[in-house]
Scaffold this active site. Structure first.
Site, short mmCIF file in Angstrom:
data_model
loop_
_atom_site.label_atom_id
_atom_site.label_comp_id
_atom_site.label_asym_id
_atom_site.label_seq_id
_atom_site.Cartn_x
_atom_site.Cartn_y
_atom_site.Cartn_z
N ASP A 18 73.73 31.11 90.16
CA ASP A 18 74.71 31.37 89.32
C ASP A 18 74.48 32.62 88.67
OD1 ASP A 18 77.36 30.80 88.03
OD2 ASP A 18 76.76 29.39 86.72
N HIS A 35 77.94 39.40 93.83
CA HIS A 35 77.61 38.58 95.11
C HIS A 35 76.64 39.45 96.12
CE1 HIS A 35 80.00 35.59 93.34
NE2 HIS A 35 81.10 36.40 93.57
N LEU A 129 59.59 27.37 107.28
CA LEU A 129 60.50 26.76 106.17
C LEU A 129 61.86 26.27 106.55
CD1 LEU A 129 61.05 26.88 103.02
CD2 LEU A 129 62.30 29.25 103.17
C1 FPP Z 1 78.04 31.98 91.43
O1 FPP Z 1 78.05 32.99 90.54
C2 FPP Z 1 77.67 32.56 92.66
C3 FPP Z 1 78.20 32.46 94.02
C4 FPP Z 1 79.83 31.30 94.03
C5 FPP Z 1 78.14 33.10 95.48
C6 FPP Z 1 76.62 32.95 95.42
C7 FPP Z 1 76.30 33.79 96.84
C8 FPP Z 1 75.40 34.48 96.78
C9 FPP Z 1 74.30 34.85 95.88
C10 FPP Z 1 75.15 35.38 98.36
C11 FPP Z 1 74.31 34.40 98.86
C12 FPP Z 1 74.29 34.65 100.35
C13 FPP Z 1 73.68 33.86 101.42
C14 FPP Z 1 73.90 34.32 102.97
C15 FPP Z 1 73.19 32.60 100.90
P1 FPP Z 1 79.37 33.12 89.85
O2 FPP Z 1 80.28 34.31 90.44
O3 FPP Z 1 79.76 31.83 89.30
O4 FPP Z 1 78.90 34.02 88.51
P2 FPP Z 1 79.44 34.05 86.97
O5 FPP Z 1 79.23 32.25 86.66
O6 FPP Z 1 78.56 34.71 86.24
O7 FPP Z 1 81.07 34.13 87.22
#
Ligand code: FPP
Length: 245
Positions: A18, A35, A129
């Protein structure tokens, strides 16, 4: 089940990644840049788990609730998953990582489903893994689908309702066959489970950090492991019951 303080390294780690949006906003960038920046820590954590001998890692990439985000952001995330899978697969393969996806595939596009299936089949024989990626996943739905599958088995006469116990139920949820997560990590400062692995996290040690996911590097991961190693896991027993005799 690992008890007491003897198990210093988690066998299975579950992560809510997050904070991508806030990381991007703090830099005046669009959420999509956050992202994109979230890919590097995924690489880092997979490498760390592999090197340290963690058996399984489960990452929450997209929840069943994330579909409610603006279509542009959802589209970007789906494209990112599609690209990241193609780019990362050779490296995962080389490191003997075995990939598996959990969540509702019917809600995903055909191209992504196909790439996910290819990643699973091409890594199925790997003995390193075990990497689970949750995409369009919801913990309550996971439990409901397991209950439905067990009910259907009863209806077909293959199973007695009285034979449904915790072990049987555990074998029907998405992470069947894996050890329960020993350590749950959530970055980004929120302290909640957000419908992730509700069945499996019953006895998991919870670790929350304010670090935003794109900043979650090897030292930050090490701090989470140190937190885990310092915990005494009792599973309902008293500390005295667990003290070495
Ligand atoms: C939450 O942060 C994150 C997500 C909804 C997307 C997570 C995806 C990635 C880290 C890419 C990973 C890729 C693979 C292939 C596994 P948020 O958008 O809710 O952040 P915020 O709380 O600051 O708004």
């Amino acid at each position: 089940m690992q008890t007491g303080t003897q198990a210093l390294l988690p066998r299975h780690i579950a992560v809510i990644m997050d904070g991508n949006g806030r990381w991007a906003a703090a830099r005046g960038l669009p959420r999509s840049a956050g992202h994109q920046a979230g890919i590097e820590p995924v690489r880092t954590i997979i490498g760390q788990c592999r090197r340290q001998g963690v058996a399984a890692l489960t990452l929450f990439a997209f929840s069943s609730e994330n579909w409610r985000r603006p279509p542009e952001e959802v589209g970007h995330l789906m494209d990112l998953f599609l690209d990241a899978l193609a780019v990362e697969l050779p490296n995962l393969q080389q490191n003997r990582v075995r990939m598996h996806f959990i969540g509702d595939r019917q809600s995903l596009g055909a191209a992504l489903c196909q790439r996910m299936a290819e990643a699973e089949s091409s890594t199925a024989a790997n003995d390193g893994l075990q990497l689970q990626i949750a995409v369009s996943y919801g913990g309550r739905s996971d439990i409901v689908l397991a209950a439905r599958a067990l009910a259907a088995a009863c209806q077909r006469g293959e199973l007695e309702p009285a034979a449904i116990d915790e072990a049987r139920f555990a074998a029907a949820v998405s992470l069947a066959g894996l050890p329960e997560p020993d350590l749950f990590i959530r970055t980004g400062g929120e302290q909640r489970l957000s419908n992730f692995l509700l069945w499996n996290l019953a006895y998991t040690e919870l670790y929350f950090t304010d670090v935003l996911w794109p900043d979650f590097d090897a030292p930050a991961f090490e701090r989470a492991l140190q937190h885990y190693a310092s915990r005494q896991r009792r599973f309902g027993l008293t500390a005295e019951q667990q003290a070495p005799k």
